[in-house]
Structures are given as C-alpha cells and as structure tokens.
Design a protein around this motif. Structure first.
Motif, mmCIF file in Angstrom:
data_model
loop_
_atom_site.group_PDB
_atom_site.id
_atom_site.type_symbol
_atom_site.label_atom_id
_atom_site.label_comp_id
_atom_site.label_asym_id
_atom_site.label_seq_id
_atom_site.Cartn_x
_atom_site.Cartn_y
_atom_site.Cartn_z
ATOM 1 N N SER A 128 -44.122 32.319 44.879
ATOM 2 C CA SER A 128 -44.025 33.270 43.766
ATOM 3 C C SER A 128 -42.594 33.768 43.569
ATOM 4 O O SER A 128 -42.253 34.275 42.506
ATOM 5 C CB SER A 128 -44.979 34.442 43.970
ATOM 6 O OG SER A 128 -44.534 35.266 45.018
ATOM 7 N N ARG A 129 -41.752 33.614 44.586
ATOM 8 C CA ARG A 129 -40.358 34.051 44.469
ATOM 9 C C ARG A 129 -39.442 32.982 43.876
ATOM 10 O O ARG A 129 -38.288 33.250 43.591
ATOM 11 C CB ARG A 129 -39.827 34.471 45.842
ATOM 12 C CG ARG A 129 -40.436 35.760 46.346
ATOM 13 C CD ARG A 129 -39.728 36.264 47.578
ATOM 14 N NE ARG A 129 -39.765 35.329 48.690
ATOM 15 C CZ ARG A 129 -40.658 35.350 49.677
ATOM 16 N NH1 ARG A 129 -41.603 36.269 49.695
ATOM 17 N NH2 ARG A 129 -40.609 34.471 50.654
ATOM 18 N N ILE A 130 -39.951 31.777 43.683
ATOM 19 C CA ILE A 130 -39.135 30.696 43.130
ATOM 20 C C ILE A 130 -38.896 30.960 41.652
ATOM 21 O O ILE A 130 -39.825 31.205 40.882
ATOM 22 C CB ILE A 130 -39.823 29.335 43.324
ATOM 23 C CG1 ILE A 130 -39.915 29.004 44.806
ATOM 24 C CG2 ILE A 130 -39.065 28.242 42.569
ATOM 25 C CD1 ILE A 130 -40.691 27.749 45.110
ATOM 26 N N ASP A 131 -37.636 30.911 41.272
ATOM 27 C CA ASP A 131 -37.267 31.090 39.870
ATOM 28 C C ASP A 131 -37.260 29.713 39.211
ATOM 29 O O ASP A 131 -36.585 28.803 39.671
ATOM 30 C CB ASP A 131 -35.882 31.737 39.783
ATOM 31 C CG ASP A 131 -35.501 32.099 38.366
ATOM 32 O OD1 ASP A 131 -36.405 32.348 37.547
ATOM 33 O OD2 ASP A 131 -34.289 32.127 38.078
ATOM 34 N N TYR A 132 -38.031 29.551 38.178
ATOM 35 C CA TYR A 132 -38.090 28.265 37.496
ATOM 36 C C TYR A 132 -38.016 28.475 35.990
ATOM 37 O O TYR A 132 -38.201 29.570 35.486
ATOM 38 C CB TYR A 132 -39.369 27.504 37.873
ATOM 39 C CG TYR A 132 -40.645 28.215 37.471
ATOM 40 C CD1 TYR A 132 -41.279 27.928 36.275
ATOM 41 C CD2 TYR A 132 -41.214 29.174 38.307
ATOM 42 C CE1 TYR A 132 -42.430 28.581 35.908
ATOM 43 C CE2 TYR A 132 -42.373 29.833 37.946
ATOM 44 C CZ TYR A 132 -42.976 29.534 36.757
ATOM 45 O OH TYR A 132 -44.120 30.183 36.397
ATOM 46 N N ILE A 133 -37.737 27.401 35.296
ATOM 47 C CA ILE A 133 -37.646 27.461 33.833
ATOM 48 C C ILE A 133 -39.058 27.306 33.274
ATOM 49 O O ILE A 133 -39.729 26.311 33.518
ATOM 50 C CB ILE A 133 -36.731 26.351 33.293
ATOM 51 C CG1 ILE A 133 -35.324 26.544 33.838
ATOM 52 C CG2 ILE A 133 -36.725 26.354 31.771
ATOM 53 C CD1 ILE A 133 -34.385 25.407 33.534
ATOM 54 N N LYS A 134 -39.463 28.284 32.532
ATOM 55 C CA LYS A 134 -40.784 28.251 31.918
ATOM 56 C C LYS A 134 -40.705 27.439 30.615
ATOM 57 O O LYS A 134 -39.709 27.495 29.902
ATOM 58 C CB LYS A 134 -41.251 29.672 31.631
ATOM 59 C CG LYS A 134 -41.400 30.512 32.891
ATOM 60 C CD LYS A 134 -41.575 31.985 32.547
ATOM 61 C CE LYS A 134 -41.572 32.836 33.775
ATOM 62 N NZ LYS A 134 -40.293 32.917 34.465
ATOM 63 N N PRO A 135 -41.738 26.662 30.304
ATOM 64 C CA PRO A 135 -41.709 25.866 29.073
ATOM 65 C C PRO A 135 -41.417 26.702 27.823
ATOM 66 O O PRO A 135 -40.770 26.231 26.894
ATOM 67 C CB PRO A 135 -43.109 25.248 29.014
ATOM 68 C CG PRO A 135 -43.544 25.182 30.435
ATOM 69 C CD PRO A 135 -42.943 26.406 31.091
ATOM 70 N N ASP B 288 -55.417 31.769 56.778
ATOM 71 C CA ASP B 288 -55.279 32.672 55.623
ATOM 72 C C ASP B 288 -53.886 33.293 55.574
ATOM 73 O O ASP B 288 -53.285 33.390 54.492
ATOM 74 C CB ASP B 288 -56.335 33.771 55.655
ATOM 75 C CG ASP B 288 -57.727 33.250 55.323
ATOM 76 O OD1 ASP B 288 -57.823 32.196 54.654
ATOM 77 O OD2 ASP B 288 -58.698 33.904 55.728
ATOM 78 N N ASP B 289 -53.372 33.698 56.733
ATOM 79 C CA ASP B 289 -52.018 34.264 56.762
ATOM 80 C C ASP B 289 -50.984 33.231 56.341
ATOM 81 O O ASP B 289 -50.034 33.538 55.610
ATOM 82 C CB ASP B 289 -51.676 34.787 58.164
ATOM 83 C CG ASP B 289 -52.388 36.083 58.485
ATOM 84 O OD1 ASP B 289 -52.852 36.774 57.544
ATOM 85 O OD2 ASP B 289 -52.475 36.406 59.689
ATOM 86 N N MET B 290 -51.162 31.999 56.808
ATOM 87 C CA MET B 290 -50.234 30.925 56.460
ATOM 88 C C MET B 290 -50.259 30.657 54.955
ATOM 89 O O MET B 290 -49.220 30.557 54.315
ATOM 90 C CB MET B 290 -50.591 29.654 57.226
ATOM 91 C CG MET B 290 -49.684 28.490 56.915
ATOM 92 S SD MET B 290 -48.017 28.725 57.488
ATOM 93 C CE MET B 290 -48.215 28.349 59.207
ATOM 94 N N ILE B 291 -51.430 30.573 54.383
ATOM 95 C CA ILE B 291 -51.560 30.320 52.940
ATOM 96 C C ILE B 291 -50.964 31.476 52.145
ATOM 97 O O ILE B 291 -50.239 31.260 51.177
ATOM 98 C CB ILE B 291 -53.033 30.073 52.552
ATOM 99 C CG1 ILE B 291 -53.489 28.734 53.139
ATOM 100 C CG2 ILE B 291 -53.216 30.095 51.031
ATOM 101 C CD1 ILE B 291 -54.958 28.445 52.983
ATOM 102 N N ASN B 292 -51.245 32.708 52.557
ATOM 103 C CA ASN B 292 -50.679 33.869 51.862
ATOM 104 C C ASN B 292 -49.164 33.878 51.949
ATOM 105 O O ASN B 292 -48.476 34.213 50.977
ATOM 106 C CB ASN B 292 -51.260 35.165 52.422
ATOM 107 C CG ASN B 292 -52.694 35.368 52.006
ATOM 108 O OD1 ASN B 292 -53.114 34.896 50.954
ATOM 109 N ND2 ASN B 292 -53.459 36.053 52.832
ATOM 110 N N SER B 293 -48.621 33.489 53.078
ATOM 111 C CA SER B 293 -47.173 33.421 53.245
ATOM 112 C C SER B 293 -46.563 32.372 52.313
ATOM 113 O O SER B 293 -45.539 32.609 51.672
ATOM 114 C CB SER B 293 -46.834 33.095 54.699
ATOM 115 O OG SER B 293 -45.465 32.897 54.856
ATOM 116 N N ILE B 294 -47.204 31.225 52.240
ATOM 117 C CA ILE B 294 -46.726 30.162 51.344
ATOM 118 C C ILE B 294 -46.806 30.616 49.894
ATOM 119 O O ILE B 294 -45.876 30.398 49.111
ATOM 120 C CB ILE B 294 -47.534 28.870 51.567
ATOM 121 C CG1 ILE B 294 -47.224 28.299 52.950
ATOM 122 C CG2 ILE B 294 -47.239 27.845 50.473
ATOM 123 C CD1 ILE B 294 -48.144 27.176 53.377
#
Length: 60
Positions: free
Chosen positions: A17-24, A6-12
């Motif tokens: 969520s911090r990745i900046d990407y171009i939204k459609p 659970d800690d590993m999944i939450n960390s991932i």
C-alpha cells in the motif's frame, strides 16, 4: 520460532500500500508521441532511480 501467516500477509499488504505508482487516470487520454510518453513516465518515476544519471525509459 513460528511465523504467523496472518501477520505476514498483513505486513506484505502494508508494504504494497506504500508503493507509489502511476494510476491509469493520471495518464492523459490523448494520442501521445513516444517522446511525450517517455518524458511523462520519467517525471513520474524519477523517485525510483538508483542513481541520479539512470534513465527510466529509453526509446528502444
């Protein structure tokens, strides 16, 4: 030493969520020429370059 799944999944998930990407929705809803598309993508993805002279996209 054990790894809590659970800690590993939450960390991932926090990392993703911090990745900046171009939204459609940010891409204009018009027919664009390839030059306009590459310029648009270059300006929005410039922060992901390793070196300042790297090209994000090319026309080929």
């Amino acid at each position: 030493m054990t790894i809590d799944t659970d800690d590993m999944i939450n960390s991932i998930m926090r990392s993703l969520s911090r990745i900046d990407y171009i939204k459609p929705a940010d891409i204009p809803n018009i027919d664009l020429y390839m030059d306009q598309v590459t310029t648009f993508m270059d300006s929005h993805l410039a922060h992901s370059k390793r070196n300042s002279d790297d090209k994000i996209l090319t026309k080929t």
